[in-house]
Motif scaffolding. Structure first.
Motif, PDB file in Angstrom:
ATOM      1  N   GLU A 207      -8.270  -5.119  -6.701  1.00 51.63           N
ATOM      2  CA  GLU A 207      -7.439  -6.053  -7.467  1.00 51.63           C
ATOM      3  C   GLU A 207      -6.006  -5.546  -7.406  1.00 51.63           C
ATOM      4  O   GLU A 207      -5.587  -4.712  -8.187  1.00 51.63           O
ATOM      5  CB  GLU A 207      -7.934  -6.140  -8.906  1.00 51.63           C
ATOM      6  CG  GLU A 207      -9.327  -6.738  -9.026  1.00 51.63           C
ATOM      7  CD  GLU A 207      -9.770  -6.887 -10.465  1.00 51.63           C
ATOM      8  OE1 GLU A 207      -8.943  -6.610 -11.371  1.00 51.63           O
ATOM      9  OE2 GLU A 207     -10.932  -7.266 -10.700  1.00 51.63           O
ATOM     10  N   SER A 208      -5.283  -6.073  -6.434  1.00 54.88           N
ATOM     11  CA  SER A 208      -3.933  -5.579  -6.147  1.00 54.88           C
ATOM     12  C   SER A 208      -3.112  -6.706  -5.557  1.00 54.88           C
ATOM     13  O   SER A 208      -3.650  -7.602  -4.887  1.00 54.88           O
ATOM     14  CB  SER A 208      -4.000  -4.408  -5.153  1.00 54.88           C
ATOM     15  OG  SER A 208      -2.732  -4.115  -4.622  1.00 54.88           O
ATOM     16  N   VAL A 213      -6.894 -12.970  -1.069  1.00 51.09           N
ATOM     17  CA  VAL A 213      -8.024 -13.688  -0.483  1.00 51.09           C
ATOM     18  C   VAL A 213      -7.604 -15.121  -0.175  1.00 51.09           C
ATOM     19  O   VAL A 213      -7.043 -15.812  -1.021  1.00 51.09           O
ATOM     20  CB  VAL A 213      -9.229 -13.684  -1.447  1.00 51.09           C
ATOM     21  CG1 VAL A 213     -10.371 -14.519  -0.874  1.00 51.09           C
ATOM     22  CG2 VAL A 213      -9.691 -12.251  -1.716  1.00 51.09           C
ATOM     23  N   HIS A 214      -7.900 -15.570   1.042  1.00 50.48           N
ATOM     24  CA  HIS A 214      -7.547 -16.922   1.466  1.00 50.48           C
ATOM     25  C   HIS A 214      -8.759 -17.836   1.600  1.00 50.48           C
ATOM     26  O   HIS A 214      -8.604 -19.066   1.629  1.00 50.48           O
ATOM     27  CB  HIS A 214      -6.794 -16.871   2.793  1.00 50.48           C
ATOM     28  CG  HIS A 214      -5.495 -16.135   2.713  1.00 50.48           C
ATOM     29  ND1 HIS A 214      -4.359 -16.687   2.163  1.00 50.48           N
ATOM     30  CD2 HIS A 214      -5.162 -14.871   3.094  1.00 50.48           C
ATOM     31  CE1 HIS A 214      -3.366 -15.803   2.225  1.00 50.48           C
ATOM     32  NE2 HIS A 214      -3.825 -14.702   2.779  1.00 50.48           N
ATOM     33  N   GLU A 228      -6.115 -10.802   3.534  1.00 52.53           N
ATOM     34  CA  GLU A 228      -5.115  -9.911   4.119  1.00 52.53           C
ATOM     35  C   GLU A 228      -4.899  -8.721   3.201  1.00 52.53           C
ATOM     36  O   GLU A 228      -5.006  -8.835   1.973  1.00 52.53           O
ATOM     37  CB  GLU A 228      -3.794 -10.646   4.349  1.00 52.53           C
ATOM     38  CG  GLU A 228      -3.112 -11.137   3.083  1.00 52.53           C
ATOM     39  CD  GLU A 228      -1.747 -11.755   3.356  1.00 52.53           C
ATOM     40  OE1 GLU A 228      -0.864 -11.012   3.846  1.00 52.53           O
ATOM     41  OE2 GLU A 228      -1.572 -12.951   3.058  1.00 52.53           O
ATOM     42  N   SER A 229      -4.620  -7.609   3.825  1.00 52.80           N
ATOM     43  CA  SER A 229      -4.335  -6.383   3.080  1.00 52.80           C
ATOM     44  C   SER A 229      -3.038  -5.786   3.615  1.00 52.80           C
ATOM     45  O   SER A 229      -2.964  -5.386   4.781  1.00 52.80           O
ATOM     46  CB  SER A 229      -5.484  -5.385   3.233  1.00 52.80           C
ATOM     47  OG  SER A 229      -5.184  -4.170   2.569  1.00 52.80           O
ATOM     48  N   ARG A 230      -2.008  -5.767   2.763  1.00 47.45           N
ATOM     49  CA  ARG A 230      -0.736  -5.149   3.159  1.00 47.45           C
ATOM     50  C   ARG A 230      -0.930  -3.637   3.217  1.00 47.45           C
ATOM     51  O   ARG A 230      -1.481  -3.031   2.290  1.00 47.45           O
ATOM     52  CB  ARG A 230       0.360  -5.508   2.165  1.00 47.45           C
ATOM     53  CG  ARG A 230       0.613  -7.014   1.997  1.00 47.45           C
ATOM     54  CD  ARG A 230       1.130  -7.655   3.277  1.00 47.45           C
ATOM     55  NE  ARG A 230       1.344  -9.079   3.133  1.00 47.45           N
ATOM     56  CZ  ARG A 230       2.546  -9.639   2.958  1.00 47.45           C
ATOM     57  NH1 ARG A 230       3.631  -8.871   2.867  1.00 47.45           N
ATOM     58  NH2 ARG A 230       2.661 -10.947   2.874  1.00 47.45           N
ATOM     59  N   TYR A 231      -0.462  -3.047   4.316  1.00 50.15           N
ATOM     60  CA  TYR A 231      -0.624  -1.621   4.519  1.00 50.15           C
ATOM     61  C   TYR A 231       0.682  -1.062   5.065  1.00 50.15           C
ATOM     62  O   TYR A 231       1.050  -1.325   6.203  1.00 50.15           O
ATOM     63  CB  TYR A 231      -1.788  -1.354   5.474  1.00 50.15           C
ATOM     64  CG  TYR A 231      -2.062   0.115   5.740  1.00 50.15           C
ATOM     65  CD1 TYR A 231      -2.317   0.997   4.699  1.00 50.15           C
ATOM     66  CD2 TYR A 231      -2.057   0.610   7.041  1.00 50.15           C
ATOM     67  CE1 TYR A 231      -2.571   2.333   4.957  1.00 50.15           C
ATOM     68  CE2 TYR A 231      -2.314   1.943   7.311  1.00 50.15           C
ATOM     69  CZ  TYR A 231      -2.560   2.806   6.250  1.00 50.15           C
ATOM     70  OH  TYR A 231      -2.806   4.142   6.489  1.00 50.15           O
ATOM     71  N   GLY A 232       1.401  -0.322   4.228  1.00 53.69           N
ATOM     72  CA  GLY A 232       2.718   0.151   4.628  1.00 53.69           C
ATOM     73  C   GLY A 232       3.616  -1.045   4.869  1.00 53.69           C
ATOM     74  O   GLY A 232       3.737  -1.951   4.040  1.00 53.69           O
ATOM     75  N   SER A 233       4.244  -1.088   6.043  1.00 51.47           N
ATOM     76  CA  SER A 233       5.121  -2.204   6.400  1.00 51.47           C
ATOM     77  C   SER A 233       4.377  -3.295   7.178  1.00 51.47           C
ATOM     78  O   SER A 233       4.975  -4.313   7.539  1.00 51.47           O
ATOM     79  CB  SER A 233       6.297  -1.698   7.256  1.00 51.47           C
ATOM     80  OG  SER A 233       7.057  -0.752   6.530  1.00 51.47           O
ATOM     81  N   GLY A 234       3.101  -3.081   7.437  1.00 48.38           N
ATOM     82  CA  GLY A 234       2.324  -4.045   8.206  1.00 48.38           C
ATOM     83  C   GLY A 234       1.181  -4.624   7.396  1.00 48.38           C
ATOM     84  O   GLY A 234       1.154  -4.561   6.166  1.00 48.38           O
TER      85      GLY A 234
END
Length: 617
Positions: A207-208, A213-214, A228-234
């Protein structure tokens, strides 16, 4: 003039003269209507480009920089199955890509690309490259993982970076997919999955605000299927439903559009409705379902109920029907023909269709597919095969002559094969002998029944003939077709539908429901379509083919400088239609085109210049 008026006023039979004048005018109108001598209806909003002036999708893509890495493993069946679809998806989105087989080489680097599509269910296939993938995404790369992942050591290492906090070794049955309203045009509802299986890994996500979730299962469990999961700048994007068939392409295209801050890809933008076997000979006698509901003959149902209802729907939604003329239903395949038994009905239906802004295309002299004796129907159909190419030509000439007689001056350029069947040799014959045919419309989805169905992609062939397949059919759309409609609306921004006048007569196509129910279900589909895509262009078959020509040729390159997006369109001719996903910005102004929202992140762009500039709010 005054003397003329006075003379007429004193004329003893002026009342009779007025009546004669009215009837004379009516006769002139009827003559024009029935003779077909004044057709100004082929004023299409989009015209065919000259033969030889367009490119196929593959030819256009050849000049595009390859900034996407497509990884697969030829030793794994699921990876090969996914590869077949993703080669088409990336090509149609005009994404230049390098395809690398992990079973043959590891001589690649993520650092050479902006995006990557990993057609891998087992991350151990990456070996030491997993570390490079981790660093590359963290530094700004975008990685899509379309296959349902296996839970193993490499997965456990990466799971937190995928936004997964908990998972099991169990796989969940995916009977339906709920698509969020912001993710896809036409979303905000669930779509049933045909032939479901346990294809989704059971996971729980963090939960962030870094995880979004799409799409999820369409049940109370709401298992994540696309996120999708944001990871760093990507970012990582994961698809967790494991189905690789044509009706899923739009879901994967939408997933790919999440990988970068802004994604732009070309689309066709066309809504086309085909009426197979129309105009044609109206069946005589009665039908049990029509008699049950209306107590009338089949002919009267066609003339007084079905066609007026179809015209009302066209008026309500702006539909432009493409009727597919068929002269008769005899089974002659030797080249002998008969005259049309009911030219008047054929003419009247055709006239009304043209006056509505529609179009007439060719379907056949009769309903025997263009196949010679090298075709075997394997008991699936009881059709005959033509004795020779000369016999096919004689029959087609008869149809062409009828259409020329009844609709002089009307250009007819689209051909649809009866029952969507046509051998390769017959197709070559048709294109060679009838150069006025600029487009052939087959079907989008393959069938295992026969190997000579006319199955197509949206493209321009080597011979210059445009392929524009029909996707869905009938009034009572099955679950499979509803999902396909959603998919293609978001993949090509296309609706391509066909129906037959006798659908209401055939129990296999919903006749038992009755025409009123069929009409209600069809209206429900139209409501969904034009709510989801209010700016989609209502086109005839020829107009849609012209749109495919432009779509096939166009290429896209983008550059972002601060709060400005610059889009350059290669092979631009006179227009371009595009989808734009704004993942990290909100558009403010546009130069070189118009931008309209479809969801809160997905926009439709109509470009009227090869260079478009978008500034952000």
């Amino acid at each position: 003039m005054e003397r003329l008026r006075a003379k007429f006023a004193s004329f003893e039979y002026k009342g009779l003269a007025a009546i004669v004048l009215v009837f004379t005018l009516m006769a002139v109108v009827l003559f024009a209507e029935r003779s077909g001598i004044q057709y100004q209806y082929n004023t299409f909003s989009l015209s065919f480009l000259p033969a030889g002036s367009t490119l196929s999708k593959a030819e256009a893509l050849a000049g595009v920089p390859r900034d996407c890495l497509l990884l697969y493993n030829s030793e794994r069946a699921d990876s090969c199955m996914a590869l077949e679809e993703f080669e088409v998806i990336l090509t149609d989105m005009k994404v230049g890509h390098d395809t690398v087989d992990l079973a043959r080489t590891d001589a690649y680097s993520f650092k050479d690309y902006k995006t990557a599509v990993l057609l891998l269910s087992n991350l151990s296939d990456l070996g030491d490259k997993l570390t490079e993938l981790d660093e590359w995404v963290y530094g700004g790369g975008g990685a899509l993982l379309p296959l349902t992942l296996s839970k193993e050591t490499y997965f456990s290492v990466m799971a937190p970076k995928f936004g997964i906090v908990e998972s099991s070794y169990d796989y969940t049955l995916v009977e339906g997919i709920y698509v969020t309203e912001s993710f896809m045009a036409g979303g905000g509802r669930g779509f049933a999955i045909t032939d479901p299986w346990n294809s989704a890994l059971t996971v729980q996500l963090a939960e962030s605000d870094q995880v979004k979730v799409h799409a999820c299962t369409d049940n109370e469990w709401k298992l994540p299927l696309i996120w999708e999961s944001r990871y760093g700048s990507g970012r990582f994007v994961l698809d967790n439903f494991g189905i690789f068939t044509k009706e899923m392409r739009g879901l994967y295209a939408a997933s790919y559009s999440l990988l970068t801050s802004i994604t732009v890809y070309p689309v066709i933008n066309a809504s086309c409705f085909y009426l197979d076997d129309f105009p044609s000979q109206v069946p005589s006698g009665s039908n049990e379902y029509i008699w049950r509901d209306y107590g009338t003959s089949t002919r009267d149902f066609y003339v007084n109920i079905w066609w007026p209802d179809m015209m009302n729907l066209a008026d309500r939604y702006g539909l432009k029907y493409t009727g597919l003329a068929i002269q008769c239903y005899d089974e002659r395949v030797d080249g002998t023909t008969t005259d049309s038994a009911d030219k008047e009905t054929f003419l009247n239906f055709g006239n009304m269709l043209l006056r509505m802004g529609g179009e007439i295309g060719y379907h056949g002299y009769n309903h025997q597919p263009l196949c010679l004796d090298d075709c075997d129907y394997n008991g699936v159909y009881d059709y005959k095969t033509w004795q020779s190419e000369e016999a096919m030509a004689s029959a087609l000439d008869t149809l062409f002559e009828l259409c020329d007689e009844l609709f002089p001056g009307v250009e007819m350029s689209v051909y649809v094969p009866p029952s969507n069947i046509m051998s390769q040799g017959a197709q070559e014959f048709l294109i060679r002998e009838y150069p006025q045919i600029r487009s052939i419309s087959g079907i989008y989805f393959e069938s295992n029944d026969l190997d000579f169905y006319c199955t197509q992609e949206f493209d321009v062939g080597e011979n210059g003939v445009v392929e524009q397949p029909r996707i869905i059919s009938g009034c009572a759309l099955e679950d499979y077709m509803k999902l396909a409609a959603l998919s293609e609306l978001n993949f090509h921004y296309v609706n391509s539908h066909f129906t037959h006048p006798d659908d209401a007569l055939d129990p296999q196509r919903g006749a038992e429901l009755g025409w009123e129910e069929l009409k209600a279900q069809f209206t429900s589909y139209l409501d969904w379509l034009y709510t989801a895509a209010p700016n989609i262009r209502n086109f005839t078959g020829s107009e849609m083919a012209a749109a495919v020509q432009r779509y096939a040729s166009i290429t896209v390159s983008t550059e972002i400088n601060g709060d400005v997006l610059k889009i350059h369109l290669g092979n631009f001719i006179d227009e371009a239609q595009l989808m734009v996903r704004f993942n990290d910005a909100v558009p403010h102004t546009v130069e070189g085109g118009t931008l309209e929202p479809l969801t809160d992140t997905l926009y439709f762009l109509r470009a009227d210049q090869p260079d478009v500039t978008v500034t952000f709010a």
